[in-house]
Each structure stands twice: as C-alpha cells, then as structure tokens.
Design an enzyme around this catalytic site. Structure first.
Site, PDB file in Angstrom:
ATOM      1  N   ARG A   1       0.810  -1.222   0.000  1.00  0.00           N
ATOM      2  CA  ARG A   1       0.000   0.000   0.000  1.00  0.00           C
ATOM      3  C   ARG A   1       0.845   1.276   0.000  1.00  0.00           C
ATOM      4  O   ARG A   1       0.374   2.350   0.354  1.00  0.00           O
ATOM      5  CB  ARG A   1      -0.972   0.026   1.190  1.00  0.00           C
ATOM      6  CG  ARG A   1      -1.999  -1.091   1.169  1.00  0.00           C
ATOM      7  CD  ARG A   1      -2.818  -1.118   2.449  1.00  0.00           C
ATOM      8  NE  ARG A   1      -3.786  -2.212   2.420  1.00  0.00           N
ATOM      9  CZ  ARG A   1      -5.098  -2.052   2.403  1.00  0.00           C
ATOM     10  NH1 ARG A   1      -5.620  -0.844   2.413  1.00  0.00           N
ATOM     11  NH2 ARG A   1      -5.898  -3.097   2.394  1.00  0.00           N
TER      12      ARG A   1
ATOM     13  N   MET B   1      -2.307  13.535  15.890  1.00  0.00           N
ATOM     14  CA  MET B   1      -3.417  12.652  15.535  1.00  0.00           C
ATOM     15  C   MET B   1      -3.153  11.157  15.744  1.00  0.00           C
ATOM     16  O   MET B   1      -3.944  10.336  15.280  1.00  0.00           O
ATOM     17  CB  MET B   1      -3.811  12.881  14.068  1.00  0.00           C
ATOM     18  CG  MET B   1      -4.232  14.308  13.760  1.00  0.00           C
ATOM     19  SD  MET B   1      -4.797  14.538  12.059  1.00  0.00           S
ATOM     20  CE  MET B   1      -6.390  13.694  12.122  1.00  0.00           C
ATOM     21  N   GLU B   2      -2.077  10.784  16.425  1.00  0.00           N
ATOM     22  CA  GLU B   2      -1.770   9.354  16.508  1.00  0.00           C
ATOM     23  C   GLU B   2      -1.429   8.806  17.898  1.00  0.00           C
ATOM     24  O   GLU B   2      -1.609   7.614  18.160  1.00  0.00           O
ATOM     25  CB  GLU B   2      -0.608   9.007  15.564  1.00  0.00           C
ATOM     26  CG  GLU B   2      -0.954   8.976  14.093  1.00  0.00           C
ATOM     27  CD  GLU B   2      -0.950  10.352  13.454  1.00  0.00           C
ATOM     28  OE1 GLU B   2      -1.778  10.581  12.559  1.00  0.00           O
ATOM     29  OE2 GLU B   2      -0.134  11.213  13.863  1.00  0.00           O
TER      30      GLU B   2
ATOM     31  N   ARG C   1       7.050   6.729  18.177  1.00  0.00           N
ATOM     32  CA  ARG C   1       6.438   7.569  17.141  1.00  0.00           C
ATOM     33  C   ARG C   1       7.197   8.880  17.068  1.00  0.00           C
ATOM     34  O   ARG C   1       7.482   9.507  18.089  1.00  0.00           O
ATOM     35  CB  ARG C   1       4.965   7.821  17.465  1.00  0.00           C
ATOM     36  CG  ARG C   1       4.384   9.024  16.708  1.00  0.00           C
ATOM     37  CD  ARG C   1       2.885   9.088  16.709  1.00  0.00           C
ATOM     38  NE  ARG C   1       2.408  10.446  16.530  1.00  0.00           N
ATOM     39  CZ  ARG C   1       2.561  11.189  15.438  1.00  0.00           C
ATOM     40  NH1 ARG C   1       3.210  10.695  14.390  1.00  0.00           N
ATOM     41  NH2 ARG C   1       2.088  12.421  15.369  1.00  0.00           N
ATOM     42  N   ILE C   2       7.546   9.297  15.868  1.00  0.00           N
ATOM     43  CA  ILE C   2       8.178  10.601  15.666  1.00  0.00           C
ATOM     44  C   ILE C   2       7.316  11.368  14.667  1.00  0.00           C
ATOM     45  O   ILE C   2       7.060  10.900  13.565  1.00  0.00           O
ATOM     46  CB  ILE C   2       9.636  10.478  15.177  1.00  0.00           C
ATOM     47  CG1 ILE C   2       9.760   9.493  14.005  1.00  0.00           C
ATOM     48  CG2 ILE C   2      10.541  10.047  16.311  1.00  0.00           C
ATOM     49  CD1 ILE C   2      11.139   9.452  13.403  1.00  0.00           C
ATOM     50  N   GLY C   3       6.844  12.525  15.085  1.00  0.00           N
ATOM     51  CA  GLY C   3       5.905  13.244  14.229  1.00  0.00           C
ATOM     52  C   GLY C   3       5.972  14.745  14.426  1.00  0.00           C
ATOM     53  O   GLY C   3       6.852  15.272  15.114  1.00  0.00           O
TER      54      GLY C   3
ATOM     55  N   ASP D   1       3.905  24.118  13.505  1.00  0.00           N
ATOM     56  CA  ASP D   1       2.884  25.138  13.257  1.00  0.00           C
ATOM     57  C   ASP D   1       2.485  25.776  14.578  1.00  0.00           C
ATOM     58  O   ASP D   1       2.290  25.075  15.576  1.00  0.00           O
ATOM     59  CB  ASP D   1       1.632  24.528  12.622  1.00  0.00           C
ATOM     60  CG  ASP D   1       1.923  23.798  11.327  1.00  0.00           C
ATOM     61  OD1 ASP D   1       1.739  24.408  10.271  1.00  0.00           O
ATOM     62  OD2 ASP D   1       2.323  22.623  11.390  1.00  0.00           O
TER      63      ASP D   1
END
Length: 236
Positions: free
Chosen positions: A43, A180-181, A87-89, A204
């Site tokens: 995917r 969002m995660e 998680r890296i975001g 942001d």
C-alpha cells in the site's frame, strides 16, 4: 507477513521508529541507517531495517490517524514481536508559549476518540506513554543537550474543523499542542503490554499561523530523529 505489512518474520527489529509519512521513513533509512533494506512496501507504506551504530533498528510509517496507526502498531507488536515503538511526528501548537522547532516528549495523550474504549475496553480520555522509553528519551535529550518538553498533548481525530477555538479536552488537560496518533499507539501498547513513546516537533503555531516550510522540515526534524535513534539504542 501480516495483513498490511509484507516483511517476513525476523525482518523487522525489536525497536522501530514510526513517522506518519512513508517518505519520511525512507529519508531516515537512507540518511541515518547503514545497510538499510526495504522490507515492506504494501500500500505504499514503507518499512526499512538497517543498522544504527552497529545495532539493528527499523523505521516504518504509521499513516495518519488512530485507525491507521492502530493497524500498523498492532501488527508490529503482535506479528513481528516488536517491543518498542517510538512515534516521531509533527504537531501544531495551541499556544505561543511553544515555538516552531520545539521538541516535545509526550507524557500522555488526551482525546475525544472512542478508539481505546471500543478496541480494548480501556476507559478514560487521557492515556499515558507505556514502559520506560519516555524516561529514556528524557535522559538521552539531556545527554544530547536537547530540550525535550514533557507534555500532555491533544490527540485528535480531526484535522479540519468548523470551530477554531481550542477544543474543550485540550483545555481540560492543559494541552499545548495537537497531533493525531499518540492516543491510538498508547492504547495498543497498554493493551498488549508493550513499550510506546511519542516525540513531536512543533511545525505550526496555530494562533499566529506561523509554520515551517516544506523545505525547512528536513532540517527541523533532524534533532528529533537523532534523539529517537539514540534513545532506541538503549532499548536494544
């Protein structure tokens, strides 16, 4: 292989970095890992395994939102015996107390989402990081002379919304930023008894509309990536 990841058993390391964007996973693999091998591209969600300072680490994308990270993190934990997901975001700041480029080490994630309740019968709207990786990240940040702020963040199902005021749950838990995660990842890890952390870079500032440009993001995210990799070494 699992339903959504085509890597063979043993091709994914016990510790994995999980950005949302597949191209960010590719960037990390090509620029920070040695002998990185693409082990899954089902995917278009890319997973790589390589060496960082001689130790095996994987990096692969989660996609966006709780349903997506819920699927990928669950399969990593259960089908590939992953023990730790970092998680890296990126995130948006609700307050000007944060600045672009700030690094956040997420202590807990507050959310209106019903993901944890209906997936695992976990009640409550504020879920903590899981295991000791959060403390490892804090210690590693000090060693690297990085300032990683420990915060509760708002994990939202919604990117675009009619009402631009800060959501009630973010006010309730004094959340300075939104992503969002993390809530979905923490729910899976809590249910399965695994380790999970989230490191975010502020890109942001919502009240002022200040943001990092697309070209600036690679440079902006480098300290977070290095913090995650150095922390991951201590889990192996």
């Amino acid at each position: 292989m699992s339903i959504h990841i085509s890597a063979k058993k043993g091709e994914i390391a016990k510790v994995i970095l999980q950005p949302g964007d597949p191209l960010r996973a590719q960037y990390i693999a090509e620029n920070f890992l040695e002998n990185a091998k693409l082990v899954s591209k089902t995917r278009g969600i890319l997973y790589y395994t390589g060496l960082y300072k001689g130790k095996e680490i994987s990096v692969g994308a989660s996609g966006m939102g709780f349903p997506s990270i819920g699927i990928y993190s669950y399969e990593l934990y259960t089908e590939y015996d992953v023990e730790t997901i970092i998680r890296i975001g990126t995130c948006g700041a609700y307050t000007t107390d944060l600045k672009v480029y700030d690094i956040l080490n997420v202590e807990s994630a507050a959310s209106e989402s019903t993901y944890a309740k209906y997936a695992w019968e976990i009640e409550g709207d504020n879920l903590s990081h899981q295991g000791n990786i959060f403390d490892t990240i804090n210690a590693t940040a000090e060693e690297l002379s990085l300032k990683a702020k420990a915060v509760t963040i708002h994990s939202s199902d919604i990117f675009y919304r009619k009402d631009f005021t800060v959501p009630a749950i973010a006010t309730k838990y004094d959340c300075p930023a939104v992503e969002m995660e993390a809530f979905g990842l923490f729910a899976n890890a809590q249910h399965l008894g695994k380790n999970a952390a989230t490191i975010l870079t502020v890109t942001d500032i919502i009240p002022t509309h200040e943001k990092i440009s697309a070209d600036q993001r690679e440079t902006a995210l480098k300290p977070m990536i290095e913090l995650a990799l150095e922390s991951a070494l201590k889990c192996i």
